[in-house]
Scaffold this motif. Structure first.
Motif, short mmCIF file in Angstrom:
data_model
loop_
_atom_site.label_atom_id
_atom_site.label_comp_id
_atom_site.label_asym_id
_atom_site.label_seq_id
_atom_site.Cartn_x
_atom_site.Cartn_y
_atom_site.Cartn_z
N TRP A 1 39.98 37.03 36.93
CA TRP A 1 39.03 35.78 37.33
C TRP A 1 38.13 35.76 36.35
O TRP A 1 37.55 36.41 36.29
N THR A 2 37.84 34.15 36.23
CA THR A 2 36.22 34.09 35.20
C THR A 2 35.45 32.69 36.10
O THR A 2 36.14 32.02 36.88
N VAL A 3 34.91 32.31 34.96
CA VAL A 3 33.82 31.14 34.95
C VAL A 3 34.09 30.66 34.14
O VAL A 3 33.27 30.97 32.68
N LEU A 4 34.48 29.09 34.14
CA LEU A 4 35.39 27.58 33.34
C LEU A 4 33.70 26.52 33.43
O LEU A 4 34.36 26.45 34.79
N LEU B 1 43.63 41.21 34.35
CA LEU B 1 43.13 40.94 33.44
C LEU B 1 41.79 40.96 33.04
O LEU B 1 40.72 41.24 33.24
N VAL B 2 41.42 41.15 30.93
CA VAL B 2 40.00 41.50 31.34
C VAL B 2 39.19 40.01 30.18
O VAL B 2 40.18 39.60 28.67
N PHE B 3 38.50 40.09 30.57
CA PHE B 3 37.37 39.03 29.87
C PHE B 3 36.81 39.35 28.81
O PHE B 3 36.22 40.27 28.92
N THR B 4 36.16 38.44 27.74
CA THR B 4 35.14 39.16 27.34
C THR B 4 33.74 38.66 28.12
O THR B 4 34.22 37.46 28.34
N PRO B 5 32.95 38.63 27.50
CA PRO B 5 31.63 38.85 28.60
C PRO B 5 31.55 37.28 28.79
O PRO B 5 30.59 37.13 30.04
N ASP B 6 31.30 35.88 27.36
CA ASP B 6 31.48 34.90 28.63
C ASP B 6 32.40 34.01 29.21
O ASP B 6 31.77 33.29 29.20
N GLY B 7 33.52 35.30 29.96
CA GLY B 7 34.14 34.61 30.06
C GLY B 7 35.70 33.40 29.46
O GLY B 7 36.65 33.28 30.42
N THR B 8 35.23 33.24 28.34
CA THR B 8 35.97 31.92 28.11
C THR B 8 37.28 32.75 27.78
O THR B 8 38.80 32.19 26.65
N VAL C 1 41.99 36.18 22.99
CA VAL C 1 42.38 34.57 22.97
C VAL C 1 41.48 33.41 24.47
O VAL C 1 41.13 34.06 25.33
N ASP C 2 41.81 32.53 23.46
CA ASP C 2 41.16 31.70 24.44
C ASP C 2 40.95 31.18 25.81
O ASP C 2 42.80 30.64 25.18
N VAL C 3 40.75 31.18 26.54
CA VAL C 3 41.33 30.46 27.73
C VAL C 3 41.88 29.16 28.19
O VAL C 3 42.96 28.94 28.70
#
Length: 673
Positions: free
Chosen positions: A232-235, A275-282, A296-298
């Motif tokens: 999960w991430t925030v976009l 899945l592992v996301f960078t701090p900004d979530g993008t 990779v850019d989501v």
């Protein structure tokens, strides 16, 4: 790690001065002289061999963390010191399947329990009651942690929601028809769960549930490919579920509609289930070809960073903190870890990374290699430096499986050419220009796996695991002849030789026999003298389930008029003209795995590799053992043995060792080296 591994690590990092200083301090017999090809990553900061299967990772400002079944490893980022904290256990503990680090704790599962430990002390904080798992649910197989709770997937398709404060089962639901492969919790906005499961690829589905009560949010349509990871991430301020499948298709899901918002192919696989996301979530960190990390850019799949591991098997887990990644090699592979920088720079196409199949020497001055995409690479043997840019046109069709060897050389119009198989027909490559010619007609009726390849005197010979032998003219690339010589799995290797002015094809088999065929039409020939008995040995039985059994011909090699054969633990030396022994048998303590001519010794010599991890150099005429020394653990093939160095292929790079050579059995220095 030992000094050898430290020097190799420094060389891979480009720290040649540090490697030279470490090497100068009491140098052992054999140390790396140079390395060439990938992985030579300037981003590599630390390598560790933790000697355990690892199930989860974490990275913070000061340490890298890894979880095994009974130990938490804490690795200092400053100096690489490893601290091992034993886990407090309880009777009846099982094998840990998955682990997640969160807020000073690590949560893990076995078949019947959820456990929580303090990640610093290893103290057991919580263990759930096995009786709380519904009988029809089956074993616990996947895990996600969020909002102070855990959700587990089970073998029979259930989702179970656990309170990590007191271990209570908060909710349960039968979400899937079968095995729940993965589950992830989103805690931004209304907490929700995404899961993937099903017995087979064609009946797998993606489900969404409210975290509270596991109430259904929506079910996606059946998916065409197996989902390998989720998160999960925030976009743009909205929580989004993200999944990745076997084909590298990234899907961003709209909640609560459970419908794909957009899809993009990123060309790489996942790293573990989470899945592992960078701090900004993008952006997220994914694997490519198993051994490379990409940022990779989501939103559009653009690659913004890359780092090359030194692994020999796929990346299993990764954790990210800032611009640093902590990667763990696959399970059951020694617990190897890398700490790497994820630099924000354009990432090259992973298809252009050299993945070396094998190599050959050209006048002892040049190493030539062909990667799996058809590009030719040339290196100087004295220092491993590339002699020119990779040549050729990538095709991605070259086979990288089979026996001995994958790559051969042949002389065409006075020029040395490389021979490789493309869709079971030969391709001839000019190692200087990269120009290629591929046979397009008369393809083999047997479309099984290539098992052996040889070239000599203008001919190319190949044998498949299906038992078909074929011969082509190297100049015209026309098929001269093909025939079936054995049942599937019985032919093991092929060689070409001259006898009485004509070329003969030699084929080895699992029963230890070596049969001879005319190079023109593949009619059977009677071998000369004592070799005739080798064509049809008596009293030998083979196990149909064991392709290479104790009696199998492991390697055939022709040097001049001499035939070298490896069967089991012995190498025999025979004269091709008379069939008589041309030297004594060469005994080994375990199975012989490869043969390679050894040049620069003043006498005809051969190098052999053995299952005990040792390379031995023998004088052919007398059978005298000239030299022995241990091989690097990553060694896949021996490519060149000269008077002052040995060059080996170590998965995706070349490694040369040499200098101060000494016989490890007698302790004496040999003037011939």
């Amino acid at each position: 790690m030992d000094r050898y591994d430290r020097i190799t690590m420094l060389l891979r990092q480009g720290r040649t001065a540090d490697a030279a200083r470490l090497r100068a301090a009491n140098p052992p017999d054999r140390l790396p002289r140079w390395t060439a090809g990938n992985p030579l990553s300037p981003d590599l900061r630390q390598i560790h061999e933790l000697r355990d299967s690892l199930h989860g990772t974490h990275l913070d400002a000061g340490h890298a963390w890894a979880f095994s079944s009974d130990i938490i490893f804490r690795i200092a980022r400053s100096d690489g010191h490893v601290h091992r904290t034993p886990l407090q256990t309880i009777p009846g503990d099982g094998y840990r399947r998955d682990a997640v680090f969160t807020a000073g704790t690590v949560t893990a599962i076995d078949d019947t329990r959820v456990y929580v430990w303090d990640m610093t002390t290893g103290r057991l904080l919580l263990a759930t009651d096995p009786d709380d798992i519904p009988g029809p649910a089956g074993d616990l197989v996947s895990l996600a942690v969020g909002a102070g709770t855990a959700v587990t997937g089970t073998r029979a398709g259930y989702l179970l929601h656990w309170d990590l404060t007191d271990g209570r089962l908060l909710a349960r639901t039968a979400a899937h028809t079968g095995f729940v492969h993965l589950v992830a919790i989103g805690t931004t906005g209304t907490p929700a769960v995404v899961s993937s499961g099903g017995d087979y690829v064609d009946d797998q589905t993606v489900h969404f549930h409210h975290l509270d009560g596991l109430r259904p949010l929506g079910t996606a349509q059946p998916i065409a490919q197996s989902i390998t990871a989720a998160g999960w991430t925030v976009l743009d301020g909205q929580p989004r579920a993200v999944t990745l499948d076997d084909d590298g298709l990234l899907t961003v899901w709209e909640i609560p509609a459970a419908a794909p918002l957009w899809r993009v192919t990123i060309g790489g696989g996942s790293v573990g289930k989470h899945l592992v996301f960078t701090p900004d979530g993008t952006r997220m960190v994914v694997g490519s070809h198993g051994l490379t990390l990409h940022v990779v850019d989501v939103r559009d799949g653009t690659r913004h960073g890359t780092a090359r591991t030194d692994f020999t098997t796929r990346i299993e887990h990764v954790a990210v903190h800032g611009s640093t990644a902590f990667a763990v090699q696959g399970l059951h592979s020694g617990g190897r870890t890398n700490l790497l920088d994820l630099t924000d720079r354009p990432a090259p196409d992973p298809g252009h990374h050299p993945r070396l199949l094998t190599a050959t020497t050209d006048g002892q001055d040049t190493l030539v290699a062909l990667d799996t995409h058809g590009l030719v690479h040339r290196y100087a043997t004295h220092d491993g430096q590339p002699l020119a840019a990779p040549a050729g046109t990538p095709t991605g069709r070259y086979q990288a499986v089979g026996g001995h060897p994958h790559l051969a050389t042949v002389t065409v119009s006075g020029r040395t050419q490389l021979v490789v198989m493309t869709d079971l027909v030969p391709t001839v490559v000019d190692p200087v220009t990269g120009a290629t010619r591929t046979a397009t007609a008369d393809r083999l009726p047997d479309r099984s796996i290539l098992w052996g390849l040889a070239a000599h005197d203008g001919l190319i010979a190949a044998v498949t695991i299906g038992g078909t032998v074929a011969v082509w003219d190297a100049t015209t690339l026309t098929l001269r002849a093909s025939t079936s010589v054995a049942e599937t799995g019985r032919a093991t290797d092929v060689a070409l030789a001259d006898r009485h002015g004509r070329t003969v094809v030699l084929v080895g088999f699992t029963d230890g026999s070596i049969r001879w065929y005319d190079g023109t039409d593949l009619t059977a020939l009677t071998p000369p003298g004592p070799l005739a008995a080798r064509a049809h040995p008596t009293g030998v039985t083979t196990d149909p389930a064991d392709i290479l059994g104790a009696h199998a011909v492991r390697a055939l090699h022709v040097t001049g008029t001499t035939l070298l054969t490896a069967v089991g633990t012995t190498v025999t030396i025979d004269d091709l003209a008379t069939g008589d022994p041309a030297g004594p048998a060469l005994p080994h303590p375990s199975t012989v795995t490869d043969l390679c001519p050894a040049a620069g010794h003043g006498v005809p010599a051969v190098a052999t590799t053995c299952a005990d991890g040792t390379l031995r150099i023998w004088e052919l005429r007398t059978g005298q053992l000239i030299r022995t020394f241990p091989l690097h653990p990553d060694t896949r093939r021996v490519l060149s043995v000269t008077g002052d160095q040995v060059v080996t292929l170590a998965v995706e790079y070349l490694l040369a060792v040499g200098d101060n050579a000494r016989n490890t059995e007698t302790g004496e220095t040999d003037d011939r080296l």
